[in-house]
Design a protein around this motif. Structure first.
Motif, PDB file in Angstrom:
ATOM      1  N   ARG A 148       1.334  21.349  32.463  1.00  0.00           N
ATOM      2  CA  ARG A 148       1.939  20.186  31.825  1.00  0.00           C
ATOM      3  C   ARG A 148       2.463  20.541  30.433  1.00  0.00           C
ATOM      4  N   LEU A 149       1.768  21.451  29.754  1.00  0.00           N
ATOM      5  CA  LEU A 149       2.213  21.879  28.436  1.00  0.00           C
ATOM      6  C   LEU A 149       3.558  22.591  28.537  1.00  0.00           C
ATOM      7  N   GLY A 150       3.724  23.385  29.592  1.00  0.00           N
ATOM      8  CA  GLY A 150       5.005  24.044  29.805  1.00  0.00           C
ATOM      9  C   GLY A 150       6.128  23.043  30.009  1.00  0.00           C
ATOM     10  N   GLN A 151       5.833  21.946  30.718  1.00  0.00           N
ATOM     11  CA  GLN A 151       6.848  20.910  30.913  1.00  0.00           C
ATOM     12  C   GLN A 151       7.240  20.268  29.587  1.00  0.00           C
ATOM     13  N   PHE A 152       6.273  20.000  28.740  1.00  0.00           N
ATOM     14  CA  PHE A 152       6.596  19.405  27.443  1.00  0.00           C
ATOM     15  C   PHE A 152       7.274  20.414  26.514  1.00  0.00           C
ATOM     16  N   GLY A 206      10.946  19.789  24.572  1.00  0.00           N
ATOM     17  CA  GLY A 206      11.358  20.169  23.229  1.00  0.00           C
ATOM     18  C   GLY A 206      12.646  20.978  23.225  1.00  0.00           C
ATOM     19  N   ILE A 207      12.806  21.866  24.200  1.00  0.00           N
ATOM     20  CA  ILE A 207      14.025  22.674  24.295  1.00  0.00           C
ATOM     21  C   ILE A 207      15.229  21.794  24.600  1.00  0.00           C
ATOM     22  N   TYR A 208      15.067  20.895  25.567  1.00  0.00           N
ATOM     23  CA  TYR A 208      16.168  19.982  25.891  1.00  0.00           C
ATOM     24  C   TYR A 208      16.468  19.045  24.715  1.00  0.00           C
ATOM     25  N   PHE A 209      15.442  18.700  23.966  1.00  0.00           N
ATOM     26  CA  PHE A 209      15.629  17.852  22.781  1.00  0.00           C
ATOM     27  C   PHE A 209      16.603  18.508  21.807  1.00  0.00           C
ATOM     28  N   LEU A 244      23.765  21.711  34.882  1.00  0.00           N
ATOM     29  CA  LEU A 244      22.986  21.445  33.675  1.00  0.00           C
ATOM     30  C   LEU A 244      23.855  20.785  32.615  1.00  0.00           C
ATOM     31  N   SER A 245      25.112  21.214  32.503  1.00  0.00           N
ATOM     32  CA  SER A 245      26.027  20.590  31.539  1.00  0.00           C
ATOM     33  C   SER A 245      26.212  19.111  31.837  1.00  0.00           C
ATOM     34  N   ILE A 246      26.364  18.791  33.122  1.00  0.00           N
ATOM     35  CA  ILE A 246      26.560  17.393  33.511  1.00  0.00           C
ATOM     36  C   ILE A 246      25.307  16.582  33.232  1.00  0.00           C
ATOM     37  N   LEU A 247      24.138  17.143  33.546  1.00  0.00           N
ATOM     38  CA  LEU A 247      22.885  16.423  33.312  1.00  0.00           C
ATOM     39  C   LEU A 247      22.607  16.245  31.820  1.00  0.00           C
ATOM     40  N   LEU A 248      23.021  17.206  31.010  1.00  0.00           N
ATOM     41  CA  LEU A 248      22.852  17.068  29.564  1.00  0.00           C
ATOM     42  C   LEU A 248      23.659  15.885  29.041  1.00  0.00           C
ATOM     43  N   LEU A 249      24.908  15.781  29.479  1.00  0.00           N
ATOM     44  CA  LEU A 249      25.742  14.667  29.032  1.00  0.00           C
ATOM     45  C   LEU A 249      25.182  13.337  29.530  1.00  0.00           C
ATOM     46  N   ALA A 250      24.736  13.311  30.794  1.00  0.00           N
ATOM     47  CA  ALA A 250      24.148  12.078  31.328  1.00  0.00           C
ATOM     48  C   ALA A 250      22.890  11.695  30.566  1.00  0.00           C
ATOM     49  N   SER A 251      22.090  12.673  30.166  1.00  0.00           N
ATOM     50  CA  SER A 251      20.852  12.397  29.435  1.00  0.00           C
ATOM     51  C   SER A 251      21.137  11.842  28.046  1.00  0.00           C
ATOM     52  N   VAL A 252      22.206  12.325  27.407  1.00  0.00           N
ATOM     53  CA  VAL A 252      22.582  11.790  26.101  1.00  0.00           C
ATOM     54  C   VAL A 252      22.956  10.317  26.221  1.00  0.00           C
ATOM     55  N   VAL A 253      23.709   9.977  27.270  1.00  0.00           N
ATOM     56  CA  VAL A 253      24.106   8.577  27.473  1.00  0.00           C
ATOM     57  C   VAL A 253      22.884   7.714  27.781  1.00  0.00           C
ATOM     58  N   ILE A 254      21.979   8.219  28.609  1.00  0.00           N
ATOM     59  CA  ILE A 254      20.775   7.454  28.948  1.00  0.00           C
ATOM     60  C   ILE A 254      19.904   7.238  27.714  1.00  0.00           C
ATOM     61  N   GLY A 255      19.764   8.267  26.887  1.00  0.00           N
ATOM     62  CA  GLY A 255      18.970   8.126  25.667  1.00  0.00           C
ATOM     63  C   GLY A 255      19.620   7.219  24.643  1.00  0.00           C
ATOM     64  N   LEU A 299      13.078  13.589  27.846  1.00  0.00           N
ATOM     65  CA  LEU A 299      12.023  13.269  28.807  1.00  0.00           C
ATOM     66  C   LEU A 299      12.608  12.985  30.188  1.00  0.00           C
ATOM     67  N   VAL A 300      13.722  12.263  30.218  1.00  0.00           N
ATOM     68  CA  VAL A 300      14.370  11.966  31.500  1.00  0.00           C
ATOM     69  C   VAL A 300      14.865  13.251  32.158  1.00  0.00           C
ATOM     70  N   LEU A 301      15.480  14.128  31.387  1.00  0.00           N
ATOM     71  CA  LEU A 301      16.034  15.361  31.926  1.00  0.00           C
ATOM     72  C   LEU A 301      14.951  16.254  32.531  1.00  0.00           C
TER      73      LEU A 301
END
Length: 352
Positions: free
Chosen positions: A32-36, A40-43, A261-272, A285-287
């Protein structure tokens, strides 16, 4: 006092978030620590993308390529030509002879990727909207094929295996814990930098260009300078995230950062929430967790195919765009605003 209430609430929320990040490794498993750590990296990556898209209005679908450049920069500096020889591969002479500690490669990866982002941002000044999105998408699509052609730098399709990192300076910290704190320390520093940027003169210029470029020019703002700067800073953040990603998994190949990954990054920015630095944490967190729980929901004991993640991502994006245009951060502001207004109403004798 009522005017200070929003500031006090934000300060308390920030202090609580920092405290949670610090103590979390004591109460969770290494998995679970690896997931968090990935959160942080995606953040970090989403912070940069939000600066470019949310604050400056430029749409990018190529951030996975910038993450890959940062990841390869870190990998090459960690291995050096000596590291290539140990794994039986020949290396280019542009690679330094001896490797560096992983932690020192992170800022270098950010600087290198930032410079490349600025160089890409100059010709991108002629593009906007869909044209810019397609241009950046082309970069993300073509990067894996280009990387495979330069085997002496990237290791080709087989990629590069990195040594397992350890805490520097003789610190007695387990490797998973060190990687977690390293990622979140970088995230905290870059969050402060982003906050200072968007709250200052640069941020005001970005928002002016986003809201109306002609009006911004009439006010003395140079779109060329500030658009290129936004691209460079956003790419630098992506480069840092890519370096952290490569160090975390101890491996990198051309397919580590796919176009999806590029598409999911943009979608995650919109969701956040666009134009919201605090909303980036929701997007991260969503990503990380949405694709996992989309396959195996925690409440309903069902197992879906691996394709369930992108489907749920798309549905969440449509719901956010239609019902909550401000994203998770905008929804949170809607909830908190009435709470902050309660003392004001009570001080006026209970006016409705």
């Amino acid at each position: 006092m009522r005017q200070r209430a929003p500031f006090v609430l934000k300060a308390l929320l920030l202090a609580g978030a920092v405290l949670l990040i610090v103590v979390l490794p004591r109460f969770t498993s290494e998995f679970r620590l690896g997931q968090f750590t990935f959160v942080g990296i995606y953040f970090v990556a989403l912070l940069g993308l939000n600066i470019l898209t949310g604050y400056n209005g430029q749409i990018s679908l190529g951030h996975a390529a910038f993450m890959a450049i940062g990841g390869y920069t870190a990998a090459l500096l960690i291995l050096g030509r000596t590291g290539f020889a140990l794994v039986g591969q020949s290396a280019s002479h542009v690679i330094p002879e001896h490797g560096m500690r992983a932690i020192f490669t992170i800022p270098i990866a950010g600087v290198v990727t930032g410079v490349i982002g600025c160089l890409f941002g100059i010709p991108a000044l002629r593009l906007a909207g869909v044209s810019l999105a397609l241009a950046t998408l082309a970069v993300a699509v073509s990067f894996p094929a280009i990387a495979k052609r330069f085997e002496h730098l990237t290791g080709g399709g087989g990629g590069l295996s990195l040594p397992l990192p350890h805490a520097p300076f003789g610190w007695d910290i387990a490797t998973p814990h060190w990687l977690y704190y390293e990622a979140w320390a970088a995230a905290g520093i870059l969050f402060v930098v982003a906050w200072l940027l968007v709250r200052g003169r640069v941020g005001r210029a970005w928002r002016a260009i986003r809201d109306g470029e002609i009006a911004a020019v009439s006010s003395g703002v140079s779109p060329a300078v500030y658009k290129t700067l936004a691209f460079g800073i956003s790419a630098a953040y992506a480069g840092v995230a890519g370096a952290l990603f490569a160090i975390q998994v101890s491996y990198i190949n051309p397919d580590t950062f796919p176009v999806t990954l590029s598409i999911l990054l943009l979608a995650s920015v919109v969701i956040g929430g666009l134009s919201s630095l605090s909303g980036v944490i929701f997007g991260a967190l969503v990503l990380e967790f949405l694709p996992i729980y989309a396959q195996s929901p925690p409440i309903v004991h069902l197992n879906f195919a691996k394709q369930a993640g992108p489907v749920v991502f798309g549905l969440a994006l449509m719901v956010i765009v239609v019902l909550v245009p401000g994203g998770a951060a905008g929804l949170l502001r809607r909830i908190i605003r009435p709470v902050l207004a309660l003392p004001r109403g009570s001080s006026r004798g209970g006016e409705p």
